[in-house]
Design an enzyme around this catalytic site. Structure first.
Site, PDB file in Angstrom:
ATOM      1  N   ASP A  37      38.189  43.692  23.217  1.00 57.35           N
ATOM      2  CA  ASP A  37      38.837  44.032  24.474  1.00 57.35           C
ATOM      3  C   ASP A  37      39.420  45.428  24.324  1.00 57.35           C
ATOM      4  O   ASP A  37      39.575  45.933  23.204  1.00 57.35           O
ATOM      5  CB  ASP A  37      39.961  43.034  24.792  1.00 57.35           C
ATOM      6  N   ASN A  90      31.672  39.375  28.874  1.00 57.85           N
ATOM      7  CA  ASN A  90      32.657  38.920  29.843  1.00 57.85           C
ATOM      8  C   ASN A  90      33.532  40.043  30.394  1.00 57.85           C
ATOM      9  O   ASN A  90      34.110  39.904  31.472  1.00 57.85           O
ATOM     10  CB  ASN A  90      33.538  37.854  29.180  1.00 57.85           C
ATOM     11  N   TYR A 156      32.241  45.826  43.556  1.00 53.96           N
ATOM     12  CA  TYR A 156      32.273  44.652  42.678  1.00 53.96           C
ATOM     13  C   TYR A 156      31.063  43.757  42.942  1.00 53.96           C
ATOM     14  O   TYR A 156      30.399  43.288  42.005  1.00 53.96           O
ATOM     15  CB  TYR A 156      33.574  43.883  42.910  1.00 53.96           C
ATOM     16  N   LYS A 160      28.064  42.788  40.240  1.00 49.08           N
ATOM     17  CA  LYS A 160      27.772  41.422  39.814  1.00 49.08           C
ATOM     18  C   LYS A 160      26.365  40.984  40.218  1.00 49.08           C
ATOM     19  O   LYS A 160      25.744  40.166  39.525  1.00 49.08           O
ATOM     20  CB  LYS A 160      28.834  40.469  40.361  1.00 49.08           C
ATOM     21  N   THR A 191      43.048  33.333  36.900  1.00 47.91           N
ATOM     22  CA  THR A 191      43.093  34.448  35.959  1.00 47.91           C
ATOM     23  C   THR A 191      43.897  35.608  36.558  1.00 47.91           C
ATOM     24  O   THR A 191      44.205  35.626  37.751  1.00 47.91           O
ATOM     25  CB  THR A 191      41.677  34.968  35.653  1.00 47.91           C
TER      26      THR A 191
END
Length: 256
Positions: A37, A90, A156, A160, A191
């Protein structure tokens, strides 16, 4: 025996949310885990959580939008554990919500850079490592926004959708090389990203749960653990005949 006993698994975006839950689940199912990360504190905390539970993990800081970082990440993974068996791409960002005509080039570039280019760079490096040892599995994180549109989220959504395209193409190219590549498409999940989107839409007037739960036929949003369970299963031999798919895990959202 766990689902992925003695495998080496890499999870990008592992500092929180779906990434953290996935890293912990890989470890619980017997894998050695590399957590990556840009958030070093969060990534290190994920490693501590895995080790406290008796698992084996390593943190490597990396920005997936930078080729040098990705190359270093894979090199450190192989140096530490000798191979790479399972990879989960991810890492992702949501960017700013705005009507299409008001979207900025900077916002578009940032989202595409992490979500799509980052997946592209990771796929290339991961596949190279897997070919050295006879194969592996890769799961890319798309979204229901990779299957349908969402007003105000054009960059976005484009990123995706692109992840699903990469997933299908790479799966076909390496289907006979022992490498399986799939994508998962979560709906609303509890999240930080969903919290950020809710804040942008409602200016704090509604929580992410209150905003999103009624939109899902099951009447709730998902948990990171529910997504993690699918990811790890897809990475295991039990999913051995599955490749090139994009699987919704969304409480029925895209069935509407």
């Amino acid at each position: 025996m766990g689902l992925v006993t003695d495998k080496v698994a890499l999870v990008t975006g592992g500092a929180a949310g779906i990434g953290r839950a996935t890293a912990k689940t890989f470890a619980a199912e017997g894998a050695k885990v590399v957590v990556s990360d840009v958030n070093q504190d969060g990534g290190a905390e994920t490693v501590r959580m895995i080790e406290k539970a008796g698992g084996t993990a390593l943190f490597v800081a990396a920005d997936v939008a930078k080729k040098a970082d990705v190359s270093d990440l894979i090199a450190k993974t192989v140096a530490a554990y000798g191979r790479l068996d399972c990879a989960v791409n991810n890492a992702g960002i949501e960017g700013k919500i705005a009507p299409f005509a008001a979207q900025t080039e900077e916002n578009f570039d940032a989202i595409i850079g992490v979500n799509l280019k980052g997946t592209f760079l990771c796929l290339q490096a991961e596949i190279a490592a897997m070919l050295e040892t006879g194969g592996g599995t890769i799961v890319n994180l798309s979204s229901i926004a990779g299957l349908i549109g969402f007003s105000g989220l054009s960059p976005y959504v484009a990123s995706k959708h692109g992840v699903i395209g990469l997933t299908k193409n790479v799966a076909l190219e390496y289907a006979t090389s022992g490498i399986r590549v799939n994508a998962v498409c979560p709906g609303g999940v509890d999240t930080r990203m969903l919290d950020s989107l809710a804040e942008q839409v409602t200016s704090g007037a509604q929580s992410a749960t209150d905003m999103m739960a009624p939109l899902h036929p099951m009447g709730r949003i998902g948990t990171p653990q529910e997504i993690a369970e699918l990811i790890v299963w897809l990475s295991s031999p039990r999913a051995g005949f599955i490749t090139g798919t994009a699987i919704p895990i969304d409480g029925g959202y895209v069935a509407q």
